[in-house]
Motif scaffolding. Structure first.
Motif, PDB file in Angstrom:
ATOM      1  N   GLY A 315       0.791  -1.228   0.000  1.00 31.67           N
ATOM      2  CA  GLY A 315       0.000   0.000   0.000  1.00 31.67           C
ATOM      3  C   GLY A 315       0.819   1.273   0.000  1.00 31.67           C
ATOM      4  N   TYR A 316       2.120   1.184  -0.319  1.00 36.01           N
ATOM      5  CA  TYR A 316       2.999   2.364  -0.354  1.00 36.01           C
ATOM      6  C   TYR A 316       3.265   2.731  -1.815  1.00 36.01           C
ATOM      7  CZ  TYR A 316       3.866   1.639   4.618  1.00 36.01           C
ATOM      8  OH  TYR A 316       3.720   1.499   5.981  1.00 36.01           O
ATOM      9  N   PRO A 317       2.591   3.732  -2.353  1.00 34.53           N
ATOM     10  CA  PRO A 317       2.709   4.048  -3.785  1.00 34.53           C
ATOM     11  C   PRO A 317       4.135   4.362  -4.232  1.00 34.53           C
ATOM     12  CG  PRO A 317       0.832   5.179  -2.814  1.00 34.53           C
ATOM     13  CD  PRO A 317       1.593   4.576  -1.680  1.00 34.53           C
ATOM     14  N   GLU A 318       4.902   5.066  -3.396  1.00 32.02           N
ATOM     15  CA  GLU A 318       6.243   5.467  -3.831  1.00 32.02           C
ATOM     16  C   GLU A 318       7.154   4.258  -3.988  1.00 32.02           C
ATOM     17  OE1 GLU A 318       9.461   7.909  -5.021  1.00 32.02           O
ATOM     18  OE2 GLU A 318       7.273   8.023  -5.127  1.00 32.02           O
ATOM     19  N   ILE A 319       7.031   3.289  -3.115  1.00 25.97           N
ATOM     20  CA  ILE A 319       7.846   2.088  -3.230  1.00 25.97           C
ATOM     21  C   ILE A 319       7.438   1.290  -4.463  1.00 25.97           C
ATOM     22  CG2 ILE A 319       8.420  -0.117  -2.139  1.00 25.97           C
ATOM     23  CD1 ILE A 319       8.110   1.369   0.564  1.00 25.97           C
ATOM     24  N   GLN A 320       6.148   1.222  -4.730  1.00 27.90           N
ATOM     25  CA  GLN A 320       5.682   0.539  -5.931  1.00 27.90           C
ATOM     26  C   GLN A 320       6.173   1.267  -7.178  1.00 27.90           C
ATOM     27  OE1 GLN A 320       4.168  -2.440  -5.495  1.00 27.90           O
ATOM     28  NE2 GLN A 320       4.424  -2.006  -3.297  1.00 27.90           N
ATOM     29  N   ARG A 321       6.165   2.605  -7.135  1.00 25.18           N
ATOM     30  CA  ARG A 321       6.627   3.396  -8.288  1.00 25.18           C
ATOM     31  C   ARG A 321       8.095   3.122  -8.577  1.00 25.18           C
ATOM     32  NH1 ARG A 321       9.681   7.212  -9.690  1.00 25.18           N
ATOM     33  NH2 ARG A 321      10.405   7.607  -7.553  1.00 25.18           N
ATOM     34  N   ILE A 322       8.915   3.086  -7.513  1.00 26.14           N
ATOM     35  CA  ILE A 322      10.347   2.847  -7.692  1.00 26.14           C
ATOM     36  C   ILE A 322      10.578   1.461  -8.295  1.00 26.14           C
ATOM     37  CG2 ILE A 322      12.515   2.482  -6.453  1.00 26.14           C
ATOM     38  CD1 ILE A 322      11.586   4.688  -4.508  1.00 26.14           C
ATOM     39  N   ALA A 323       9.884   0.457  -7.768  1.00 20.80           N
ATOM     40  CA  ALA A 323      10.044  -0.904  -8.298  1.00 20.80           C
ATOM     41  C   ALA A 323       9.650  -0.964  -9.768  1.00 20.80           C
ATOM     42  CB  ALA A 323       9.209  -1.880  -7.473  1.00 20.80           C
ATOM     43  N   GLU A 324       8.569  -0.283 -10.126  1.00 23.34           N
ATOM     44  CA  GLU A 324       8.132  -0.260 -11.527  1.00 23.34           C
ATOM     45  C   GLU A 324       9.127   0.484 -12.405  1.00 23.34           C
ATOM     46  OE1 GLU A 324       4.269   1.450 -11.268  1.00 23.34           O
ATOM     47  OE2 GLU A 324       3.378  -0.292 -10.262  1.00 23.34           O
ATOM     48  N   ALA A 325       9.724   1.554 -11.869  1.00 24.53           N
ATOM     49  CA  ALA A 325      10.721   2.309 -12.638  1.00 24.53           C
ATOM     50  C   ALA A 325      11.963   1.464 -12.893  1.00 24.53           C
ATOM     51  CB  ALA A 325      11.081   3.591 -11.900  1.00 24.53           C
ATOM     52  N   ILE A 326      12.363   0.681 -11.906  1.00 25.35           N
ATOM     53  CA  ILE A 326      13.517  -0.202 -12.072  1.00 25.35           C
ATOM     54  C   ILE A 326      13.227  -1.249 -13.149  1.00 25.35           C
ATOM     55  CG2 ILE A 326      14.899  -1.983 -10.936  1.00 25.35           C
ATOM     56  CD1 ILE A 326      14.569  -0.338  -8.329  1.00 25.35           C
ATOM     57  N   GLU A 327      12.045  -1.826 -13.106  1.00 25.96           N
ATOM     58  CA  GLU A 327      11.685  -2.842 -14.097  1.00 25.96           C
ATOM     59  C   GLU A 327      11.604  -2.231 -15.495  1.00 25.96           C
ATOM     60  OE1 GLU A 327      10.471  -6.542 -15.780  1.00 25.96           O
ATOM     61  OE2 GLU A 327      11.746  -5.859 -14.142  1.00 25.96           O
ATOM     62  N   ALA A 328      11.042  -1.024 -15.603  1.00 27.32           N
ATOM     63  CA  ALA A 328      10.959  -0.360 -16.905  1.00 27.32           C
ATOM     64  C   ALA A 328      12.358  -0.071 -17.449  1.00 27.32           C
ATOM     65  CB  ALA A 328      10.156   0.932 -16.786  1.00 27.32           C
ATOM     66  N   ARG A 329      13.261   0.362 -16.582  1.00 29.82           N
ATOM     67  CA  ARG A 329      14.642   0.631 -17.012  1.00 29.82           C
ATOM     68  C   ARG A 329      15.315  -0.668 -17.453  1.00 29.82           C
ATOM     69  NH1 ARG A 329      18.233   4.545 -15.295  1.00 29.82           N
ATOM     70  NH2 ARG A 329      16.392   5.895 -15.335  1.00 29.82           N
ATOM     71  N   ARG A 330      15.067  -1.744 -16.746  1.00 30.69           N
ATOM     72  CA  ARG A 330      15.656  -3.033 -17.128  1.00 30.69           C
ATOM     73  C   ARG A 330      15.229  -3.424 -18.537  1.00 30.69           C
ATOM     74  NH1 ARG A 330      14.410  -8.113 -17.866  1.00 30.69           N
ATOM     75  NH2 ARG A 330      12.197  -7.819 -17.351  1.00 30.69           N
ATOM     76  N   ILE A 331      13.936  -3.290 -18.816  1.00 30.35           N
ATOM     77  CA  ILE A 331      13.416  -3.645 -20.136  1.00 30.35           C
ATOM     78  C   ILE A 331      14.003  -2.715 -21.197  1.00 30.35           C
ATOM     79  CG2 ILE A 331      11.324  -3.726 -21.539  1.00 30.35           C
ATOM     80  CD1 ILE A 331       9.843  -4.574 -18.956  1.00 30.35           C
TER      81      ILE A 331
END
Length: 439
Positions: A315-331
């Protein structure tokens, strides 16, 4: 370092009671500063839930303040427990170590080994053509960095360990074994340390007894300066910082001063692998896996299929955002290795583990308890910035803590991005109240 470690660097220790390498990111003066800031006095109890090699415990004991450490890594837990044991007689310690050294020296000489002799470095076993050398079982040897210790120094070390482990029980064994751990990484082995642990030039004929005895003498000198105060309690528990109610009493802690791991790709079990294996704390891969499972997940080499600490921060949006940003950068960068695919997941597991820790911690804190967490920004995962201190403060507030402030400790230069990363002290206060530890 164990869990209490951040940016570990092996150094030749200097100053009183530095019996094992300290973590440079968590210096003793910082502990003293927050003890003073919090107004901690004799009669209070200080907790370090990621105590590593015991910096907080040692500083508290010097000041006559009771302290408790919790450490999940068996090697660093051992180091912290020994470092707050000031009961051995210094002269007795030296005398016993010299007796052991003489016994070992005689056994080695019977096999044609002179520990102080410089052998021919081009021969297979440093010039010794005697019988079979002692070595580790295959299950243990596989866990070491390849060529991290040469065959002859390993043989000599195992001879000494046999005498230390199987001799008559005595009050010096822990100190002597810790002195050997330090000598292993600083003088005997081929291990070297830069940003990461690695293997340097081989030392086929490295002496073993002289660096070990040197470490024992340093311990004895420190013990002469340190007076054992039977009224001051310093205890180190080998336990998971996410389940501290298993070892601590409710409402028993007045202050917390600690340095947890940061979210990055440093495998802290790898940093201490050689001494962990040789001293017998881990014997095979299942035991290593069990060790890692007791740690807060801070790197991809410690992630397992059943891990679910990430539920604590769903339920922490900023942590979810960071994880998604890392995955997007990986791709975007086309990174496809198994470890790189876990970067986003380990970020959520790390903050989830810290949330689980802070939730469990509430039950052992007295109302009004003050806390200091030394953490640092990270950009290890494909250069996506992780503001660790800010996120940890947000998590703590959501769990009922008061965020008193985030103090800048120092800055450091990120290798990959050349940015200045902040190392900070997150200062919290627990007001008391419902401490139910649920996600």
């Amino acid at each position: 370092m164990a869990e209490g470690a951040t940016n570990k660097v092996r150094v030749e220790d200097a100053g009183a009671h530095n019996w094992y390498r300290f973590v440079l990111s968590f210096p003793p003066h910082l502990v003293r500063e927050y003890l003073q800031t919090f107004g901690v006095v004799a009669g209070d109890t200080v907790l370090d839930p990621f105590c590593g090699t015991g910096t907080t415990l040692v500083e508290c004991k010097k000041l006559g303040i009771d302290s408790i450490g919790v450490e999940a890594h068996p090697m660093t837990h051992f180091a912290s427990a020994v470092k707050v044991d000031w009961t051995p007689d210094p002269d007795g310690l030296l005398e016993h170590a010299n007796e052991v050294a003489q016994t070992v020296r005689e056994e080695l000489e019977r096999d044609g080994i002179d520990d102080d002799r410089l052998y021919d470095p081009h021969s297979l076993f440093g010039g010794w053509n005697g019988g079979a050398l002692r070595t580790l079982p295959e299950s243990s040897r596989k866990l070491l960095l390849k060529n991290s210790i040469s065959p002859l120094p390993l043989h000599k070390t195992l001879v000494l360990l046999d005498k230390l482990n199987h001799g008559s029980p005595n009050s010096y064994r822990g100190h002597e074994r810790l002195a050997l751990a330090r000598a292993l990484v600083s003088r005997i082995s081929n291990v070297r340390f830069g940003p990461e642990v690695g293997v340097g030039p081989a030392k086929p004929d490295a002496p073993m007894l002289s660096p070990w005895l040197f470490g024992v003498r340093e311990m004895a000198e420190d013990l002469r300066e340190l007076q054992e105060d039977e009224g001051t309690v310093a205890t180190a528990h080998h336990a998971d910082s996410r389940s501290m109610l298993k070892v601590l009493e409710p409402e028993s802690v007045d202050a917390v001063i600690t340095s947890p791991p940061y979210p990055n790709e440093k495998d802290y079990t790898r940093t201490t692998r050689l001494e962990t294996i040789l001293l017998g704390f881990v014997k095979d891969r299942p035991e290593l896996q069990a060790l890692k499972q007791g740690l807060v997940r801070s790197n991809t080499r410690g992630v397992y299929k059943g891990d679910d600490d990430d539920l604590w921060v769903s339920g922490y949006p900023e942590i979810q955002r960071i994880a998604e940003a890392i995955e997007a950068r990986r791709i975007e960068l086309g990174k496809t290795s198994g470890f790189e695919r876990l970067y986003g997941r380990v970020t959520k597991l790390y903050f989830g583990g810290m949330a689980r820790h802070l939730a469990d911690l509430r039950r052992v804190l007295r109302p009004g308890a003050q806390l200091a967490y030394v953490v640092g920004d990270q950009a290890s995962y494909l250069r996506v910035m992780i503001r660790t201190g800010q996120l940890l403060g947000d998590i703590a507030e959501s769990l009922g803590y008061e965020l008193v402030g985030i103090d800048l400790f120092r800055t450091r230069l990120a290798t990959a991005t050349r940015e200045q990363l902040r190392e900070e002290v997150v200062v919290l206060r627990w007001p008391g109240g419902n401490g139910a530890a649920t996600p």
